[in-house]
Design an enzyme around this catalytic site. Structure first.
Site, short mmCIF file in Angstrom:
data_model
loop_
_atom_site.label_atom_id
_atom_site.label_comp_id
_atom_site.label_asym_id
_atom_site.label_seq_id
_atom_site.Cartn_x
_atom_site.Cartn_y
_atom_site.Cartn_z
N ASP A 1 -2.13 -7.40 -4.83
CA ASP A 1 -3.54 -7.54 -4.47
C ASP A 1 -3.98 -9.01 -4.42
OD1 ASP A 1 -6.04 -6.68 -3.77
OD2 ASP A 1 -6.64 -6.14 -5.81
N ARG B 1 -7.84 -13.32 7.02
CA ARG B 1 -7.24 -12.46 5.99
C ARG B 1 -5.75 -12.22 6.26
NH1 ARG B 1 -10.07 -9.45 2.65
NH2 ARG B 1 -8.57 -7.75 2.82
N SER C 1 -2.22 1.64 1.47
CA SER C 1 -2.67 2.91 0.88
C SER C 1 -3.27 3.82 1.95
CB SER C 1 -3.72 2.64 -0.20
OG SER C 1 -4.95 2.30 0.40
N ASN D 1 -6.36 2.32 3.15
CA ASN D 1 -6.36 1.03 3.87
C ASN D 1 -6.62 1.17 5.38
OD1 ASN D 1 -3.86 -0.54 1.73
ND2 ASN D 1 -6.07 -0.71 1.68
N ARG E 1 -0.90 -5.83 -11.73
CA ARG E 1 -1.87 -6.04 -10.67
C ARG E 1 -2.47 -7.42 -10.82
NH1 ARG E 1 -6.24 -1.88 -8.07
NH2 ARG E 1 -6.77 -3.21 -6.33
N ARG F 1 -7.97 -1.76 -11.95
CA ARG F 1 -7.90 -0.33 -11.64
C ARG F 1 -6.57 0.01 -10.98
NH1 ARG F 1 -12.24 -2.35 -8.64
NH2 ARG F 1 -11.51 -3.06 -6.61
C1 FPP Z 1 -4.06 -6.11 -0.91
O1 FPP Z 1 -4.76 -7.34 -0.79
C2 FPP Z 1 -2.92 -6.11 0.00
C3 FPP Z 1 -2.71 -5.20 0.99
C4 FPP Z 1 -3.62 -4.06 1.23
C5 FPP Z 1 -1.55 -5.31 1.88
C6 FPP Z 1 -0.27 -5.70 1.21
C7 FPP Z 1 0.67 -6.10 2.23
C8 FPP Z 1 1.58 -7.08 2.10
C9 FPP Z 1 1.83 -7.82 0.86
C10 FPP Z 1 2.42 -7.48 3.26
C11 FPP Z 1 3.19 -6.42 3.97
C12 FPP Z 1 4.18 -5.70 3.16
C13 FPP Z 1 5.46 -5.50 3.47
C14 FPP Z 1 6.22 -4.46 2.72
C15 FPP Z 1 6.18 -6.26 4.49
P1 FPP Z 1 -6.21 -7.32 -0.18
O2 FPP Z 1 -6.12 -7.54 1.28
O3 FPP Z 1 -6.93 -6.09 -0.58
O4 FPP Z 1 -6.83 -8.58 -0.86
P2 FPP Z 1 -8.35 -8.79 -1.25
O5 FPP Z 1 -8.66 -7.78 -2.31
O6 FPP Z 1 -8.37 -10.18 -1.75
O7 FPP Z 1 -9.17 -8.60 -0.01
#
Ligand code: FPP
Length: 246
Positions: free
Chosen positions: A25, A38, A70, A73, A193, A199
């Site tokens: 995260d 982002r 998720s 998402n 996390r 959470r």
């Molecule tokens: C959460 O951060 C991250 C995600 C929803 C995406 C995670 C994806 C990757 C790390 C890259 C792709 C993965 C692979 C397996 C190649 P957020 O965007 O919710 O961050 P924020 O809470 O700061 O907005």
């Protein structure tokens, strides 16, 4: 002298979990802090994911489950969803070569049917190519939700009961566990996390019944390093896990 003593004490605590879960995260906030879109956070986040995966295998983690996308998402702007899917596609293509070198068995958990056909094929290829590996098992959670997984397990069991393969009375905790995406794997021991959110966000909700949590509020995922993983292993080693006993 004091420093030396402290160092030894600390090292004694270090414990590597059998099954580690990571909620990657903070990508969006990391990018925003730098005035970047982002997506840039996800690009760096994906690089960190690759580095940390290799480090986990080196440390002797047996199962690593990462939360990459998720079931919730999909609510993000389409261009961000596309960017994450593109990163997944790129990762899968590049790592098919990497997979030959590594002793990591890659698996995907979640419902892959809404994903584009080529990504589904790459996922299947990654799973097949690495199925015989004997080192760490890497579960990448894509279009995954803990509630979705439990509903899926209930459906699987209901189908078996309807077909007369099992009787409803035989459905116990073990039967549910065996119907999850993580069938045959041990429960998760430690969930990390970063980013300051405290959470679980629908991640491994069945498997985490007795998990320890390490919420690292001083770091965002794209800045996460081996050193931070070591911090978490030290904290994990300090925990007194009683599993409901005394
Ligand atoms: C959460 O951060 C991250 C995600 C929803 C995406 C995670 C994806 C990757 C790390 C890259 C792709 C993965 C692979 C397996 C190649 P957020 O965007 O919710 O961050 P924020 O809470 O700061 O907005």
């Amino acid at each position: 002298m004091l420093f030396k003593k402290k160092k030894t004490e600390v090292a004694e605590y270090r414990k590597v979990p059998v099954h580690l879960g990571i909620i990657m995260d903070g990508n969006g906030r990391w990018a925003k802090k730098r005035g970047l879109p982002r997506q840039a956070g996800h690009v760096t986040g994906a690089q960190v994911f690759r580095k940390i995966t290799k480090y986990c295998e080196k440390c002797g983690v047996s199962y690593l489950t990462v939360y990459a996308f998720s079931t919730e998402n999909w609510r993000r702007p389409q261009d961000e969803v596309d960017a994450i899917m593109n990163l997944l596609r790129q990762y899968l293509k590049e790592s098919l070569a990497d997979f030959q070198q590594e002793n990591i068995r890659t698996r995907f958990i979640g419902d892959r049917t809404p994903l584009s056909q080529d990504i589904q094929e790459l996922m299947a290829e990654a799973e097949q190519t690495t199925a015989h590996k004997t080192g760490m098992t890497l579960n990448i959670a894509i279009n995954y939700g803990g509630r979705q997984e439990i509903a899926y397990a209930a459906r699987r069991l209901a189908e078996k009961a309807a077909a007369g393969e099992i009787v409803p009375d035989s459905i116990d905790e073990q039967a549910v566990e065996d119907a999850l995406f993580t069938e045959g794997q041990p429960p998760v021991d430690l969930i990390l996390r970063p980013s300051g959110e405290y959470r679980l966000s629908n991640f491994l909700i069945w498997q985490s019944a007795y998990a320890e949590y390490v919420f690292m509020d001083d770091i965002l995922w794209p800045d996460f390093s081996e050193k931070d993983l070591e911090r978490a292993f030290l904290e994990f080693g300090r925990r007194d896990r009683r599993f409901g006993g005394v």
